[in-house]
Design a protein around this motif. Structure first.
Motif, PDB file in Angstrom:
ATOM      1  N   VAL A   1     -15.740   3.596   9.922  1.00  0.00           N
ATOM      2  CA  VAL A   1     -14.561   2.849  10.358  1.00  0.00           C
ATOM      3  C   VAL A   1     -14.327   1.726   9.365  1.00  0.00           C
ATOM      4  CG1 VAL A   1     -13.476   1.549  12.208  1.00  0.00           C
ATOM      5  CG2 VAL A   1     -15.078   3.381  12.768  1.00  0.00           C
ATOM      6  N   ILE A   2     -13.151   1.732   8.721  1.00  0.00           N
ATOM      7  CA  ILE A   2     -12.888   0.800   7.626  1.00  0.00           C
ATOM      8  C   ILE A   2     -11.573   0.066   7.858  1.00  0.00           C
ATOM      9  CG2 ILE A   2     -12.643   0.558   5.114  1.00  0.00           C
ATOM     10  CD1 ILE A   2     -14.123   3.203   4.808  1.00  0.00           C
ATOM     11  N   ASN A   3     -11.591  -1.236   7.614  1.00  0.00           N
ATOM     12  CA  ASN A   3     -10.399  -2.073   7.698  1.00  0.00           C
ATOM     13  C   ASN A   3      -9.448  -1.734   6.556  1.00  0.00           C
ATOM     14  OD1 ASN A   3      -8.692  -4.466   7.122  1.00  0.00           O
ATOM     15  ND2 ASN A   3      -9.798  -5.347   8.830  1.00  0.00           N
ATOM     16  N   GLY A   4      -8.155  -1.786   6.851  1.00  0.00           N
ATOM     17  CA  GLY A   4      -7.153  -1.481   5.835  1.00  0.00           C
ATOM     18  C   GLY A   4      -7.280  -2.331   4.588  1.00  0.00           C
TER      19      GLY A   4
ATOM     20  N   VAL B   1       3.629 -12.286   4.294  1.00  0.00           N
ATOM     21  CA  VAL B   1       3.664 -10.818   4.285  1.00  0.00           C
ATOM     22  C   VAL B   1       2.699 -10.274   5.321  1.00  0.00           C
ATOM     23  CG1 VAL B   1       3.302  -8.749   2.890  1.00  0.00           C
ATOM     24  CG2 VAL B   1       4.207 -10.825   1.817  1.00  0.00           C
ATOM     25  N   PRO B   2       3.144  -9.352   6.174  1.00  0.00           N
ATOM     26  CA  PRO B   2       4.506  -8.795   6.237  1.00  0.00           C
ATOM     27  C   PRO B   2       5.425  -9.553   7.188  1.00  0.00           C
ATOM     28  CG  PRO B   2       3.114  -7.593   7.752  1.00  0.00           C
ATOM     29  CD  PRO B   2       2.231  -8.649   7.090  1.00  0.00           C
ATOM     30  N   HIS B   3       4.896 -10.586   7.843  1.00  0.00           N
ATOM     31  CA  HIS B   3       5.591 -11.189   8.980  1.00  0.00           C
ATOM     32  C   HIS B   3       6.925 -11.835   8.622  1.00  0.00           C
ATOM     33  CE1 HIS B   3       1.247 -10.960   9.725  1.00  0.00           C
ATOM     34  NE2 HIS B   3       1.603 -10.612  10.945  1.00  0.00           N
TER      35      HIS B   3
ATOM     36  N   PRO C   1       4.008   3.001   3.383  1.00  0.00           N
ATOM     37  CA  PRO C   1       3.840   4.438   3.627  1.00  0.00           C
ATOM     38  C   PRO C   1       2.394   4.880   3.770  1.00  0.00           C
ATOM     39  CG  PRO C   1       4.358   4.041   1.321  1.00  0.00           C
ATOM     40  CD  PRO C   1       4.541   2.735   2.030  1.00  0.00           C
ATOM     41  N   ASN C   2       1.470   4.049   3.310  1.00  0.00           N
ATOM     42  CA  ASN C   2       0.054   4.410   3.404  1.00  0.00           C
ATOM     43  C   ASN C   2      -0.616   3.885   4.664  1.00  0.00           C
ATOM     44  OD1 ASN C   2      -0.037   5.812   0.898  1.00  0.00           O
ATOM     45  ND2 ASN C   2      -0.093   3.847  -0.168  1.00  0.00           N
ATOM     46  N   GLY C   3       0.194   3.330   5.578  1.00  0.00           N
ATOM     47  CA  GLY C   3      -0.355   2.923   6.865  1.00  0.00           C
ATOM     48  C   GLY C   3      -0.984   1.559   6.902  1.00  0.00           C
ATOM     49  N   GLU C   4      -0.664   0.698   5.910  1.00  0.00           N
ATOM     50  CA  GLU C   4      -1.205  -0.650   5.942  1.00  0.00           C
ATOM     51  C   GLU C   4      -0.707  -1.437   7.142  1.00  0.00           C
ATOM     52  OE1 GLU C   4       0.631   0.703   3.516  1.00  0.00           O
ATOM     53  OE2 GLU C   4      -0.021   0.077   1.514  1.00  0.00           O
ATOM     54  N   VAL C   5       0.516  -1.113   7.571  1.00  0.00           N
ATOM     55  CA  VAL C   5       1.132  -1.722   8.748  1.00  0.00           C
ATOM     56  C   VAL C   5       1.700  -0.583   9.594  1.00  0.00           C
ATOM     57  CG1 VAL C   5       2.898  -3.325   9.600  1.00  0.00           C
ATOM     58  CG2 VAL C   5       1.721  -3.800   7.444  1.00  0.00           C
ATOM     59  N   VAL C   6       1.429  -0.614  10.902  1.00  0.00           N
ATOM     60  CA  VAL C   6       1.860   0.459  11.796  1.00  0.00           C
ATOM     61  C   VAL C   6       2.545  -0.152  13.015  1.00  0.00           C
ATOM     62  CG1 VAL C   6       1.119   2.390  13.252  1.00  0.00           C
ATOM     63  CG2 VAL C   6      -0.043   1.947  11.063  1.00  0.00           C
ATOM     64  N   VAL C   7       3.752   0.307  13.324  1.00  0.00           N
ATOM     65  CA  VAL C   7       4.467  -0.221  14.484  1.00  0.00           C
ATOM     66  C   VAL C   7       3.773   0.224  15.765  1.00  0.00           C
ATOM     67  CG1 VAL C   7       6.685  -0.307  13.295  1.00  0.00           C
ATOM     68  CG2 VAL C   7       6.062   1.745  14.579  1.00  0.00           C
ATOM     69  N   VAL C   8       3.950  -0.580  16.831  1.00  0.00           N
ATOM     70  CA  VAL C   8       3.305  -0.257  18.103  1.00  0.00           C
ATOM     71  C   VAL C   8       4.320  -0.090  19.226  1.00  0.00           C
ATOM     72  CG1 VAL C   8       1.199  -1.472  17.457  1.00  0.00           C
ATOM     73  CG2 VAL C   8       2.969  -2.684  18.733  1.00  0.00           C
ATOM     74  N   PHE C   9       5.611  -0.152  18.918  1.00  0.00           N
ATOM     75  CA  PHE C   9       6.628  -0.038  19.971  1.00  0.00           C
ATOM     76  C   PHE C   9       7.290   1.336  19.919  1.00  0.00           C
ATOM     77  CE2 PHE C   9       8.245  -2.373  16.290  1.00  0.00           C
ATOM     78  CZ  PHE C   9       9.298  -1.583  15.874  1.00  0.00           C
TER      79      PHE C   9
ATOM     80  N   VAL D   1       0.437  -3.301  14.146  1.00  0.00           N
ATOM     81  CA  VAL D   1      -1.008  -3.391  13.919  1.00  0.00           C
ATOM     82  C   VAL D   1      -1.254  -3.212  12.428  1.00  0.00           C
ATOM     83  CG1 VAL D   1      -3.212  -2.194  14.245  1.00  0.00           C
ATOM     84  CG2 VAL D   1      -1.709  -2.545  16.186  1.00  0.00           C
ATOM     85  N   GLU D   2      -2.182  -3.977  11.899  1.00  0.00           N
ATOM     86  CA  GLU D   2      -2.686  -3.739  10.550  1.00  0.00           C
ATOM     87  C   GLU D   2      -4.027  -3.041  10.764  1.00  0.00           C
ATOM     88  OE1 GLU D   2      -2.543  -7.547   8.546  1.00  0.00           O
ATOM     89  OE2 GLU D   2      -0.530  -7.885   9.328  1.00  0.00           O
ATOM     90  N   PRO D   3      -4.038  -1.721  10.737  1.00  0.00           N
ATOM     91  CA  PRO D   3      -5.057  -0.948  11.425  1.00  0.00           C
ATOM     92  C   PRO D   3      -6.396  -0.713  10.740  1.00  0.00           C
ATOM     93  CG  PRO D   3      -3.491   0.523  10.439  1.00  0.00           C
ATOM     94  CD  PRO D   3      -3.002  -0.866  10.149  1.00  0.00           C
ATOM     95  N   PHE D   4      -7.383  -0.530  11.616  1.00  0.00           N
ATOM     96  CA  PHE D   4      -8.652   0.086  11.274  1.00  0.00           C
ATOM     97  C   PHE D   4      -8.422   1.602  11.364  1.00  0.00           C
ATOM     98  CE2 PHE D   4     -12.628  -2.687  12.118  1.00  0.00           C
ATOM     99  CZ  PHE D   4     -12.099  -3.739  11.399  1.00  0.00           C
ATOM    100  N   ALA D   5      -9.219   2.356  10.654  1.00  0.00           N
ATOM    101  CA  ALA D   5      -9.155   3.811  10.788  1.00  0.00           C
ATOM    102  C   ALA D   5     -10.537   4.389  10.549  1.00  0.00           C
ATOM    103  CB  ALA D   5      -8.146   4.409   9.809  1.00  0.00           C
ATOM    104  N   LEU D   6     -10.755   5.565  11.114  1.00  0.00           N
ATOM    105  CA  LEU D   6     -11.995   6.310  10.896  1.00  0.00           C
ATOM    106  C   LEU D   6     -11.756   7.282   9.749  1.00  0.00           C
ATOM    107  CD1 LEU D   6     -14.885   7.079  11.918  1.00  0.00           C
ATOM    108  CD2 LEU D   6     -13.768   8.792  13.356  1.00  0.00           C
TER     109      LEU D   6
END
Length: 260
Positions: free
Chosen positions: A188-191, A29-31, A252-260, A99-104
């Motif tokens: 700045v916190i990791n998902g 998951v998620p790959h 939906p909560n942004g744990e995974v975000v497309v980059v294309f 991306v499995e993103p960091f966010a501020l």
């Protein structure tokens, strides 16, 4: 009618016999879930996608290097580059997917956007080398600081060469950042740690890693194989509206975000 059915069955059998098979390693998951989503699309192009699941981060790279599998999908670019350097491997980024993103984030009622950050604002960042560098690169992407290019992904506050707001950095263990969020202006916190704390990158993030992040999860192949038609078809299938919608709906909560 029987003759027509027999001919159709024979055609399907012939198609399967002459289909090109590619083996792609992935963590579950998620790959692997995303790869399963495009199996039928690739089959329609005469490509039989075989997904080989791995639960570690070493074996799938060894399998690509040895030729046991054709590609893998589990790692971000800095990890791939580090692996190549350490092992003398020849892995190549054939295309970025997500991306499995960091966010501020901020819990301060006075900080609703990056523009609300005042001079000398206190910013929490992870205190381990890998995550701290990633956090500072995110703040650079947001336009808040500028880092010495020589520092790269291992940047520390000492490598900041421009800091217009004179931001103050509070270095904290990554897992503890959600707990100290109320004590700083932003962090700045990791998902992985934000989500259990009830933070949503899409809803609560003041700034979220995107397509320019160096931590994009990619399809990795052995150098020289990136232009093979089947690999190009795989990347195209993964960089599709179908995959985008799946990721948006599933995370939906942004744990995974497309980059294309």
């Amino acid at each position: 009618m029987k003759k027509i059915i027999a001919l159709a069955a024979a055609a399907v059998l012939a198609s399967s016999l002459f289909a090109e098979t590619i083996k792609v390693g992935a963590t579950p998951v998620p790959h692997a879930d995303i790869l399963n989503l495009v199996k039928d699309d690739l089959k329609a192009e005469g490509i039989d996608l075989k997904i080989v699941e791995f639960t570690d981060y070493v074996t799938p790279n060894e399998a690509v290097e040895s030729g046991e599998i054709d590609a893998n999908y589990f790692q971000h670019i800095p990890y791939l580059e580090s692996f190549n350097k350490e092992r003398g491997y020849h892995l190549f980024n054939a295309g970025g997917i997500h991306v499995e993103p960091f966010a501020l984030y901020s819990k301060s009622k006075k900080v609703k956007s990056i523009k609300d950050l005042k001079k000398k604002a206190r910013i929490g960042v992870p205190n381990d080398p890998s995550n701290e560098g990633r956090a500072l690169l995110l703040l650079q992407e947001a336009g808040l600081i500028k880092i010495d290019p020589k520092a790269g992904i291992e940047a520390t506050p000492a490598d900041i060469i421009s800091n217009p707001l004179n931001l103050k950095f509070v270095e904290v263990e990554a897992a503890s950042l959600p707990r100290v969020l109320a004590d700083v202006d932003a962090a700045v916190i990791n998902g992985n740690y934000a989500i259990p704390a009830g933070l949503s990158a899409k809803k609560d993030g003041l700034f979220v890693e995107g397509s320019s992040s160096p931590y994009v999860n990619v399809i990795a192949v052995k150098a020289g194989n990136e232009n093979k038609p089947a690999i190009k078809a795989l990347v195209k299938a993964l960089q599709s509206d179908k995959v985008r919608k799946y990721i948006d709906d599933t995370y939906p909560n942004g744990e995974v975000v497309v980059v294309f």
